[in-house]
Design a protein around this motif. Structure first.
Motif, PDB file in Angstrom:
ATOM      1  N   UNK A  72      13.158  -1.024  -2.269  1.00 27.87           N
ATOM      2  CA  UNK A  72      13.029  -1.252  -0.686  1.00 27.87           C
ATOM      3  C   UNK A  72      11.964  -0.437  -0.111  1.00 27.87           C
ATOM      4  N   UNK A  73      11.649   0.780  -0.685  1.00 32.71           N
ATOM      5  CA  UNK A  73      10.689   1.774  -0.262  1.00 32.71           C
ATOM      6  C   UNK A  73       9.397   1.379  -0.460  1.00 32.71           C
ATOM      7  N   UNK A  74       9.380   0.894  -2.022  1.00 29.61           N
ATOM      8  CA  UNK A  74       7.840   0.254  -2.317  1.00 29.61           C
ATOM      9  C   UNK A  74       7.384  -0.820  -1.373  1.00 29.61           C
ATOM     10  N   UNK A  75       8.274  -2.020  -1.086  1.00 29.33           N
ATOM     11  CA  UNK A  75       8.027  -3.032  -0.272  1.00 29.33           C
ATOM     12  C   UNK A  75       7.483  -2.381   1.325  1.00 29.33           C
ATOM     13  N   UNK A  85       0.704  -0.928   4.223  1.00 29.56           N
ATOM     14  CA  UNK A  85      -0.821  -1.179   3.710  1.00 29.56           C
ATOM     15  C   UNK A  85      -1.668  -2.262   4.312  1.00 29.56           C
ATOM     16  N   UNK A  86      -0.712  -3.255   4.527  1.00 29.81           N
ATOM     17  CA  UNK A  86      -1.297  -4.544   4.835  1.00 29.81           C
ATOM     18  C   UNK A  86      -1.523  -4.473   6.415  1.00 29.81           C
ATOM     19  N   UNK A  87      -0.915  -3.484   7.104  1.00 30.66           N
ATOM     20  CA  UNK A  87      -1.156  -3.437   8.583  1.00 30.66           C
ATOM     21  C   UNK A  87       0.199  -3.856   9.368  1.00 30.66           C
ATOM     22  N   UNK A  88       1.330  -3.851   8.589  1.00 28.95           N
ATOM     23  CA  UNK A  88       2.632  -4.470   9.420  1.00 28.95           C
ATOM     24  C   UNK A  88       3.425  -3.344   9.391  1.00 28.95           C
ATOM     25  N   UNK A  89       4.009  -3.161  10.598  1.00 30.96           N
ATOM     26  CA  UNK A  89       4.917  -2.229  10.824  1.00 30.96           C
ATOM     27  C   UNK A  89       6.522  -2.439  10.197  1.00 30.96           C
ATOM     28  N   UNK A  90       6.999  -1.763   9.744  1.00 31.53           N
ATOM     29  CA  UNK A  90       8.303  -2.103   9.031  1.00 31.53           C
ATOM     30  C   UNK A  90       9.391  -1.292   9.826  1.00 31.53           C
TER      31      UNK A  90
END
Length: 58
Positions: A1-4, A10-15
């Motif tokens: 989960x942490x890797x994703x 990095x793609x600019x999305x907030x998780x």
């Protein structure tokens, strides 16, 4: 989960972690996070998930 999560960042999305699966109703149709899904920042999403109220259908 942490890797994703890092990859999405990095793609600019907030998780935001909405785990466990039993809490997925917080982002379901009819909930605050659903209505604002296209126009909310990370902090707003966290607040909207917290504002969710479980809808019991009988």
């Amino acid at each position: 989960m942490e890797l994703v999560t890092r990859l999405y960042d990095q793609f600019g999305f907030d998780t935001v972690d909405n785990s466990p699966l039993s809490e997925s109703w917080r982002s379901a149709p009819g909930q605050p996070a659903w209505f604002a899904h296209e126009h909310q920042a990370r902090a707003e999403l966290i607040a909207n998930l917290a504002r969710a109220r479980r809808i019991i259908v009988r």
